[in-house]
Design an enzyme around this catalytic site. Structure first.
Site, mmCIF file in Angstrom:
data_model
loop_
_atom_site.group_PDB
_atom_site.id
_atom_site.type_symbol
_atom_site.label_atom_id
_atom_site.label_comp_id
_atom_site.label_asym_id
_atom_site.label_seq_id
_atom_site.Cartn_x
_atom_site.Cartn_y
_atom_site.Cartn_z
ATOM 1 N N TYR A 124 71.989 44.716 4.691
ATOM 2 C CA TYR A 124 70.896 44.874 5.743
ATOM 3 C C TYR A 124 71.205 43.627 6.694
ATOM 4 C CZ TYR A 124 68.667 48.635 3.888
ATOM 5 O OH TYR A 124 68.211 49.799 3.269
ATOM 6 N N ASP A 204 72.993 53.466 -11.281
ATOM 7 C CA ASP A 204 73.199 54.878 -11.384
ATOM 8 C C ASP A 204 72.458 55.199 -12.734
ATOM 9 O OD1 ASP A 204 74.989 53.371 -12.632
ATOM 10 O OD2 ASP A 204 76.674 54.726 -12.162
ATOM 11 N N ASP A 228 65.863 50.173 -1.659
ATOM 12 C CA ASP A 228 65.217 51.049 -0.642
ATOM 13 C C ASP A 228 65.357 52.352 -1.310
ATOM 14 O OD1 ASP A 228 64.884 52.073 1.622
ATOM 15 O OD2 ASP A 228 66.730 51.833 2.781
#
Ligand code: ATP
Length: 338
Positions: A124, A204, A228
């Site tokens: 970001y 994951d 996020d």
């Protein structure tokens, strides 16, 4: 005690859900003075910027803000108001409690998770460039300073709120330097909090385990991008966006908002579900130290979902935004009078 709070109604359903929160918060009997500050797409059209300096100045002054969703165009257009607010005010910690709600249909019961996401760096940073035509580079920035700061926030939060375990979520098997540094910082801070246990999981596998059995986790600690994605996954575990609150917290300010967007499809129809922003308002009350009022508000919301009415259409009911707000305000008042 009186509080001056910056109120950003935002776009789409924002004005409706913020009005509902103001209505319900007045029922707590606490003296709130709301400093209304427009921001978002409508402000972009009228003032040429979606986040005028006056909004930042107001939050810097008041140190606490309650915010409705603001629209961000995909691709070009203006920078996301949310990303800009977090950067400008250094709201480095994104806090998202995820709990099962009585009476709300979802696949899992007994979920009680907290997701803590670093808010200021990672992919970001917005540092992207074209290397040669057809090849772009997007830089993932991870620093010791920001990683240590979010890890300390997480362990402080856990020890103050009776949380048992923090799980750092990472991909350090592939991103050995960046995620490796993040984990180093988490491990170092973990040693300072012997009362909170600590473990790690690859992102994951974390997603799969969350879907298999979310109750195996307590508090998740993540970098910005994983945070996020995983926090939205977690919202889905307990009935979706209509019930997902959040806080963005820094050293000198805090901003509370719902996770959902502007929902343009139902804007202006008095159909928006106000519960996510009401749960965010309860987080704001806790932040202000008004824990009694926060408990009244949470229990009013709990009783409403458990009884199944009044609820807005997204939760299977037929009530309007203002009917839900009125009912919850009445419940808060009843508890206050007890
Ligand atoms: P944005 O571009 O601002 O993110 P969006 O519509 O793409 O807006 P959301 O606003 O998060 O994304 O909405 C996704 C779906 O969920 C929409 O169908 C919307 O109507 C519904 N929704 C979101 N928030 C609420 C709410 N508070 N009450 C009822 N429905 C909602």
């Amino acid at each position: 005690m009186a509080y001056t709070i910056t109120l950003i109604p935002g776009d789409g359903i924002g004005p409706e859900v913020t009005a509902a929160s103001v209505r319900v918060l007045s029922a707590t009997g606490i003296d709130f003075h709301w400093e209304m500050q427009a921001a978002g797409a409508a402000t972009m059209a009228s003032e040429g910027t979606a986040l005028p300096e006056r909004v930042l100045a107001s939050i810097r002054r008041n140190r606490v803000a309650l915010k409705g969703p603001t629209a961000t165009p995909v691709g070009g257009g203006h920078r996301s108001v949310n990303v800009a607010l977090r950067k400008e005010l250094d709201l480095y910690a994104n806090l998202r409690p995820v709990r099962s709600h009585a009476g709300i249909k979802s696949r899992y019961e007994g979920v009680d998770l907290v997701v803590i996401r670093e808010n200021t760096e990672d992919l970001y940073s917005g540092i992207e460039h074209v290397v040669v035509p057809g090849v772009v580079e997007s830089l993932k920035i991870i620093t010791r300073k920001a990683s240590t700061r979010i890890a300390r926030f997480a362990f402080e939060y856990a020890s103050r709120n009776g949380r048992r375990k923090i799980t750092a979520v990472h991909k350090a098997n592939i991103m050995k330097l960046s995620d490796g540094l993040f984990l180093d910082c988490c491990r170092e801070i973990a040693t300072q909090y012997p009362g909170v246990s600590y473990d790690e999981i690859i992102v994951d596998n974390a997603c799969m385990q969350l879907v298999l059995d979310p109750t195996q986790f307590d508090t998740l600690l993540l970098e910005n991008l994983y945070g996020d994605i995983v926090s939205d996954l977690c919202a889905g575990l307990v009935g979706g966006l209509g019930l997902a609150p959040s806080g963005n917290i820094g050293e000198t300010g805090a901003l509370f908002e719902a996770v959902h967007g502007t929902a343009p499809d139902i804007a202006g129809k008095n159909r928006a579900n106000p519960l996510a922003l009401l749960l965010s308002s309860a987080m704001m009350l806790d932040h202000l130290g008004e824990t009694q009022a926060a408990a009244w508000l949470r229990s009013a919301i709990h009783d409403t979902t458990r009884e199944g009415r009044p609820l807005t259409p997204d939760l299977g009911g037929s009530a309007s935004t203002s009917e839900v707000a009125d009912a919850i305000a009445a419940r808060v008042e009843a508890q206050r009078g007890r």
